[in-house]
Design an enzyme around this catalytic site. Structure first.
Site, PDB file in Angstrom:
ATOM      1  N   HIS A   1       0.835  -1.206   0.000  1.00  0.00           N
ATOM      2  CA  HIS A   1       0.000   0.000   0.000  1.00  0.00           C
ATOM      3  C   HIS A   1       0.869   1.255   0.000  1.00  0.00           C
ATOM      4  CE1 HIS A   1      -4.105  -1.675   1.570  1.00  0.00           C
ATOM      5  NE2 HIS A   1      -3.629  -2.340   0.537  1.00  0.00           N
TER       6      HIS A   1
ATOM      7  N   TYR B   1      -9.103   5.034   8.144  1.00  0.00           N
ATOM      8  CA  TYR B   1      -9.260   5.269   9.581  1.00  0.00           C
ATOM      9  C   TYR B   1     -10.324   6.345   9.746  1.00  0.00           C
ATOM     10  CZ  TYR B   1      -4.844   2.770  10.476  1.00  0.00           C
ATOM     11  OH  TYR B   1      -3.854   1.819  10.564  1.00  0.00           O
TER      12      TYR B   1
ATOM     13  N   PRO C   1      -3.737  -0.803  18.930  1.00  0.00           N
ATOM     14  CA  PRO C   1      -3.529  -1.191  17.530  1.00  0.00           C
ATOM     15  C   PRO C   1      -3.640  -0.047  16.517  1.00  0.00           C
ATOM     16  CG  PRO C   1      -5.678  -1.919  18.302  1.00  0.00           C
ATOM     17  CD  PRO C   1      -4.975  -1.363  19.490  1.00  0.00           C
TER      18      PRO C   1
ATOM     19  N   LYS D   1       1.539  -0.952  15.075  1.00  0.00           N
ATOM     20  CA  LYS D   1       2.955  -1.073  15.411  1.00  0.00           C
ATOM     21  C   LYS D   1       3.324  -2.356  16.168  1.00  0.00           C
ATOM     22  CE  LYS D   1       4.480   2.475  13.444  1.00  0.00           C
ATOM     23  NZ  LYS D   1       4.323   1.865  12.123  1.00  0.00           N
TER      24      LYS D   1
ATOM     25  N   TYR E   1       4.159   6.065  10.444  1.00  0.00           N
ATOM     26  CA  TYR E   1       3.284   4.966  10.018  1.00  0.00           C
ATOM     27  C   TYR E   1       4.074   3.915   9.233  1.00  0.00           C
ATOM     28  CZ  TYR E   1      -1.000   2.570   8.688  1.00  0.00           C
ATOM     29  OH  TYR E   1      -1.986   1.619   8.532  1.00  0.00           O
TER      30      TYR E   1
HETATM   31  C1  PHB Z   1      -5.929  -4.873  10.800  1.00  0.00           C
HETATM   32  O1  PHB Z   1      -5.994  -5.053   9.566  1.00  0.00           O
HETATM   33  O2  PHB Z   1      -6.290  -5.731  11.601  1.00  0.00           O
HETATM   34  C2  PHB Z   1      -5.391  -3.583  11.290  1.00  0.00           C
HETATM   35  C3  PHB Z   1      -4.860  -2.678  10.387  1.00  0.00           C
HETATM   36  C4  PHB Z   1      -4.373  -1.470  10.837  1.00  0.00           C
HETATM   37  C5  PHB Z   1      -4.419  -1.163  12.178  1.00  0.00           C
HETATM   38  C6  PHB Z   1      -4.929  -2.074  13.086  1.00  0.00           C
HETATM   39  C7  PHB Z   1      -5.428  -3.287  12.639  1.00  0.00           C
HETATM   40  O3  PHB Z   1      -3.954   0.038  12.602  1.00  0.00           O
END
Ligand code: PHB
Ligand code: APR
Length: 389
Positions: free
Chosen positions: A72, A201, A293, A297, A384
């Site tokens: 990505h 997000y 999460p 990280k 990130y």
């Molecule tokens: C996930 O795909 O489970 C996932 C992706 C990004 C995050 C947290 C979880 O920041």
């Protein structure tokens, strides 16, 4: 049994450490309390930094990740009903790889099985001994009714947040730092095409949301929920309705729903224990630290810990103590930066029960600044995609 390094835990940290040590010709045994299938049944995050990808490649376990993973170049932040893209690659020259932790674990397990090194699954009553002052630590466990002992040079505590290793350190030798957030994430996995080709997000007055994926046909979605919520109270329909309510209209219209393959609630926590070395016991991964999460990280920090640990142990067996002596310090510098980023992103994206209208307005102003200032976008992007190891 005797080995050079006894590794406790066959999660990503333990398996990756085992792979790195084996690659360097250092003998190691992994002791895991659960079965392999149980370990693979845990659904966790799935965004890999370039450094983590390179580490997996360095021991020859990256083939399936490159074939099936999704590189990505950006992520989206959505607030005030609008979507904004942070162009990660354009800003940093790095991309991330979307590939589930479960798949990373499966690949590492396969490589471990192929290597012929010992992994003891379903070990009961695991305990660690003589690591603080002794030169000859040992690990004991019970399996099939018999007690076994592993004599070793070092013990690697890769046994996660609830493991026995950190718990075996005398309380006066360890400092714990913790922050527990007043909400959880309800996650749902389904075989439906992802809403968008990149992660989204969401900051919404109803609470945070995240649209993620495991492949072009499997999606992973999350909604912020209350700590009192029980997963049984959330039907699939209720989940999809809540997610749709947090999405802007155009995105909600494209959401494909379907039956859940898995649904669970995770608590959000920031946690660091210092130091990470206690004589001949070295902690790595979730055994030493937890991040919420939001910044993706957790797995990446586990990977950098074990990379430093493997370097330290290789140095030790070549006659140089320096790298192992600096193990804690090296890890913790990177850990605290990732803790800061994960805490910041969590604070920015969630609806905190204690927030008033002022806090809400400040959150929106910060998001507005973030997506419209190249400097601010770059600062987020740099974190990130992962700070250098
Ligand atoms: C996930 O795909 O489970 C996932 C992706 C990004 C995050 C947290 C979880 O920041
Ligand atoms: N004895 C042996 N094994 C144990 C013990 C014990 N007493 N206690 C726990 N374990 C095992 C667990 O069953 C688990 O398989 O240790 C393993 C630890 O794995 P994880 O919890 O996945 O931790 P880690 O390998 O450090 O992985 C970090 O997992 O939670 C995510 O965000 C985190 O992605 C990151 C990754």
């Amino acid at each position: 049994m005797r080995t050079q390094v006894a590794i406790i835990g066959a999660g990503p940290s333990g398996l990756l450490l085992g792979g790195l040590l084996s690659h360097a010709g250092i003998d190691n045994v992994i002791v895991e309390q659960r079965s392999g299938d149980y370990v693979l049944g845990r659904i966790r995050a799935g965004v890999l930094e370039q450094g983590t990808v390179e580490l997996l490649d360095s021991i020859g376990v990256g083939a399936r990740m490159h074939a099936e993973g999704l590189p990505h170049d950006g992520v989206e932040l959505c607030f005030g009903g609008k979507r904004h893209r942070i162009p990660l690659f354009e800003l940093t020259g790095k991309r991330v790889m979307v590939y589930g932790q479960t798949e990373v674990t499966r690949d590492l397990m396969q490589a471990r099985a192929d290597s012929g090194r010992t992994t003891v699954y379903e070990a009961d009553a695991v305990s660690v001994h003589d690591f603080i002052d002794g030169q000859r630590p040992s690990v004991r466990y019970r399996k099939d009714g018999a007690v076994h002992t592993i004599e070793c040079d070092f013990i690697a505590g890769c046994d996660g947040f609830h493991g026995v290793c950190r718990a075996s350190v005398p309380a006066d030798r360890i400092t714990l730092h913790e922050k527990v957030y007043p909400f959880g994430w309800l996650g749902l996995l389904a075989d439906v095409p992802p809403l968008s080709h990149e992660l989204i997000y969401l900051n919404h007055e109803r609470g945070f949301g995240l649209c993620s994926m495991r492949s072009r046909t499997r999606s992973r979605y999350y909604v912020q929920c209350s700590l009192d919520d029980k997963v049984e109270q959330w039907s699939d329909d209720a989940f999809w309705t809540e997610l749709r309510a947090r999405l802007p209209a155009d995105a909600a219209a494209n959401l494909v729903t379907g039956p859940s393959l898995e649904k669970s609630i995770a608590q959000l926590r920031s946690f660091v224990s210092e130091p990470m070395r206690f004589g001949r016991l070295l902690l790595a991964g979730d055994a030493a630290h937890i991040v919420p999460p939001t910044g993706a990280k957790g797995l990446n920090l586990a990977a950098s810990d074990v990379a430093y640990l493997a370097q330290g142990l290789v140095g030790h067996y070549k006659g140089s103590a320096t790298e192992l002596e600096h193990y804690s310090e090296r890890c913790l510098r990177r850990i605290w930066r990732a803790e800061r980023f994960s805490w910041w992103m969590t604070s920015l994206m969630h609806n905190f029960p204690s927030n008033g209208s002022f806090d809400r307005k400040v959150q929106l102003a910060e998001l507005d600044y973030l997506v419209h200032s190249e400097a601010a976008s770059k600062a987020m992007a740099e974190n990130y995609v992962g700070l250098p190891m």
